[in-house]
Design a protein around this motif. Structure first.
Motif, PDB file in Angstrom:
ATOM      1  N   LEU A  43      -2.303  41.016   3.593  1.00 56.66           N
ATOM      2  CA  LEU A  43      -1.924  40.607   2.244  1.00 56.66           C
ATOM      3  C   LEU A  43      -1.545  39.134   2.145  1.00 56.66           C
ATOM      4  O   LEU A  43      -1.063  38.693   1.112  1.00 56.66           O
ATOM      5  CB  LEU A  43      -0.745  41.469   1.758  1.00 56.66           C
ATOM      6  N   TYR A  44      -1.765  38.361   3.206  1.00 59.24           N
ATOM      7  CA  TYR A  44      -1.392  36.947   3.184  1.00 59.24           C
ATOM      8  C   TYR A  44      -2.581  36.080   3.562  1.00 59.24           C
ATOM      9  O   TYR A  44      -3.438  36.466   4.362  1.00 59.24           O
ATOM     10  CB  TYR A  44      -0.224  36.672   4.141  1.00 59.24           C
ATOM     11  N   ASP A  45      -2.624  34.907   2.973  1.00 62.93           N
ATOM     12  CA  ASP A  45      -3.624  33.913   3.305  1.00 62.93           C
ATOM     13  C   ASP A  45      -3.210  33.216   4.602  1.00 62.93           C
ATOM     14  O   ASP A  45      -2.021  33.018   4.849  1.00 62.93           O
ATOM     15  CB  ASP A  45      -3.723  32.888   2.169  1.00 62.93           C
ATOM     16  N   GLN A  92       4.071  34.852   5.121  1.00 61.57           N
ATOM     17  CA  GLN A  92       3.275  35.739   5.961  1.00 61.57           C
ATOM     18  C   GLN A  92       4.130  36.908   6.453  1.00 61.57           C
ATOM     19  O   GLN A  92       3.699  38.068   6.420  1.00 61.57           O
ATOM     20  CB  GLN A  92       2.693  34.969   7.144  1.00 61.57           C
ATOM     21  N   ALA A  93       5.353  36.595   6.903  1.00 61.42           N
ATOM     22  CA  ALA A  93       6.246  37.651   7.379  1.00 61.42           C
ATOM     23  C   ALA A  93       6.586  38.628   6.263  1.00 61.42           C
ATOM     24  O   ALA A  93       6.635  39.855   6.474  1.00 61.42           O
ATOM     25  CB  ALA A  93       7.518  37.028   7.946  1.00 61.42           C
ATOM     26  N   LYS A 145       5.516  42.685   6.085  1.00 62.86           N
ATOM     27  CA  LYS A 145       6.481  43.747   5.818  1.00 62.86           C
ATOM     28  C   LYS A 145       6.058  44.587   4.615  1.00 62.86           C
ATOM     29  O   LYS A 145       6.169  45.813   4.621  1.00 62.86           O
ATOM     30  CB  LYS A 145       7.866  43.153   5.582  1.00 62.86           C
ATOM     31  N   THR A 146       5.547  43.917   3.567  1.00 63.15           N
ATOM     32  CA  THR A 146       5.076  44.640   2.384  1.00 63.15           C
ATOM     33  C   THR A 146       3.955  45.600   2.738  1.00 63.15           C
ATOM     34  O   THR A 146       3.931  46.751   2.272  1.00 63.15           O
ATOM     35  CB  THR A 146       4.600  43.654   1.299  1.00 63.15           C
ATOM     36  N   ALA A 147       3.020  45.146   3.569  1.00 64.05           N
ATOM     37  CA  ALA A 147       1.910  46.007   3.987  1.00 64.05           C
ATOM     38  C   ALA A 147       2.423  47.227   4.751  1.00 64.05           C
ATOM     39  O   ALA A 147       1.949  48.353   4.553  1.00 64.05           O
ATOM     40  CB  ALA A 147       0.920  45.223   4.829  1.00 64.05           C
ATOM     41  N   LEU A 148       3.424  47.006   5.621  1.00 62.02           N
ATOM     42  CA  LEU A 148       3.967  48.099   6.423  1.00 62.02           C
ATOM     43  C   LEU A 148       4.787  49.071   5.575  1.00 62.02           C
ATOM     44  O   LEU A 148       4.815  50.276   5.844  1.00 62.02           O
ATOM     45  CB  LEU A 148       4.836  47.540   7.551  1.00 62.02           C
TER      46      LEU A 148
END
Length: 373
Positions: free
Chosen positions: A133-135, A143-144, A148-151
């Motif tokens: 979910l990050y560039d 990025q961190a 965390k959002t993806a997890l």
């Protein structure tokens, strides 16, 4: 040069009412046919590149799945630097004067077709794709946060997150809205429940009087969302086939898509849905048809402007018939093409998840249909 009047300009715009995902700030033209979307340079480059590639280029296959690109609206009020009108890549450019209010921070806006245009009661779902979910250019702290959002959501494990959606009942003039918070709160095991909420079977009797002029308070507060089983099964069958074709297309493209979505739209009005299913007018226009939609001419100042269209054609356009359902790939602010890198496996995983969810829902609806015997 023709002396006949030009088509209306983009002067009258207003916020997009049916926006279920993405960032705020999207405007629509008065008739609802076009969207004006604030855009970062990479998203502008994406649309221009897809519009410009030769039909033999693998990237040209994406044209079928992205909103039709009409140009870039600059702050000074002109559409500029569109390599093509629509998806045909024919080198024409649409330029019209714009006198609407444009916020200073929105220096450039994409002008795109509104894929929900022509639907009477558009049921809309935005599904965020990808496991990343990050560039890669994002600051470490972002990025961190995105990792965390993806997890913490369904994105990391399944490649999808239900960003937000709206569903109509045939007996209600207003949609039922499900916010972004719902998609962020559910777990993998609850995704089928979310799909059922977006593709409900109506509990209302069929047929009912479509689009009632007067609706009682009880009807508005207790609508019956969804379509009859036979129409909903048709929607799901079409979407499954489209999703599988879209996955095959992306499988052959070296693309990294961060923050992109598939946008699903289907007709919630029973009468219009039946008509779209049973008549050719409910099918999407071919690329050959699209090439003929816009005529251009050069004025005395060297500007490229829209040729006027006969009144009969305008009257026909007012009766624009949307398809029964549509599938689009949207949001390319953080999309990169990388030659030789292969497809985006996280996005492909997400599309496969959506395919599986749609197929499961379709099988459930099929069990409700009357048997031929």
């Amino acid at each position: 040069m023709s002396n006949s009047p030009l088509l209306p300009t983009l002067a009258a715009t207003h916020p997009l009412a049916a926006q279920v995902g993405g960032h705020a700030g999207v405007q629509t033209t008065e008739d609802g046919s076009l969207l004006l979307k604030p855009a970062l340079p990479r998203e502008i480059d994406f649309y221009q590149r897809i519009a410009a590639v030769d039909e033999h280029d693998e990237l040209s296959k994406l044209r079928k799945w992205i909103p039709k690109f009409l140009g870039v609206l600059k702050l000074e009020g002109q559409l500029k630097d569109a390599n093509a009108v629509g998806n045909g890549g024919d080198g024409n450019m649409e330029v019209v004067p714009v006198h609407g209010n444009i916020a200073p921070e929105d220096k450039e806006r994409l002008v795109l077709e509104n894929v929900a245009y022509g639907f009477v009661k558009p049921c809309i779902l935005d599904v965020k794709l990808g496991t990343v979910l990050y560039d890669k250019d994002a600051p470490p702290e972002k990025q961190a946060r995105m990792i965390k959002t993806a997890l913490d959501t369904t994105s990391g494990e399944t490649g999808v997150r239900l960003t937000g959606f709206q569903v109509y009942g045939n007996d209600s003039p207003k949609p039922i809205l499900t916010p972004k918070s719902y998609g962020k709160s559910i777990k993998k095991e609850q995704l089928p429940d979310g799909i059922e909420k977006f593709f409900p079977v109506s509990s209302a009797s069929y047929p009912t009087t479509p689009n009632p002029i007067e609706t009682s308070e009880s009807d508005v507060s207790n609508p019956h969302p969804g379509l009859p089983p036979i129409l909903l099964h048709c929607v799901l069958t079409t979407l499954q086939a489209d999703l599988e074709e879209l996955k095959a297309t992306i499988s052959n493209i070296g693309m990294r898509m961060v923050g992109g979505s598939v946008l699903i739209v289907y007709e919630g009005d029973w009468e219009r849905a039946s008509k779209a299913h049973s008549t050719p007018s409910g099918t999407a226009a071919t690329e050959e048809d699209e090439d003929d939609e816009v005529e251009v001419e050069i004025d005395e100042n060297g500007q490229i402007v829209l040729e006027s269209i006969p009144d009969e054609a305008i009257e026909e356009e007012e009766e624009h018939q949307a398809p029964l359902c549509s599938l689009s790939l949207i949001d390319f602010a953080h999309t990169r093409f990388i030659d030789g890198a292969g497809p985006d496996e996280g996005v492909l995983k997400g599309i496969q998840t959506v395919i599986d969810l749609v197929r499961q829902r379709k099988d459930r609806i099929a069990a409700m249909l009357p048997s031929d015997g």
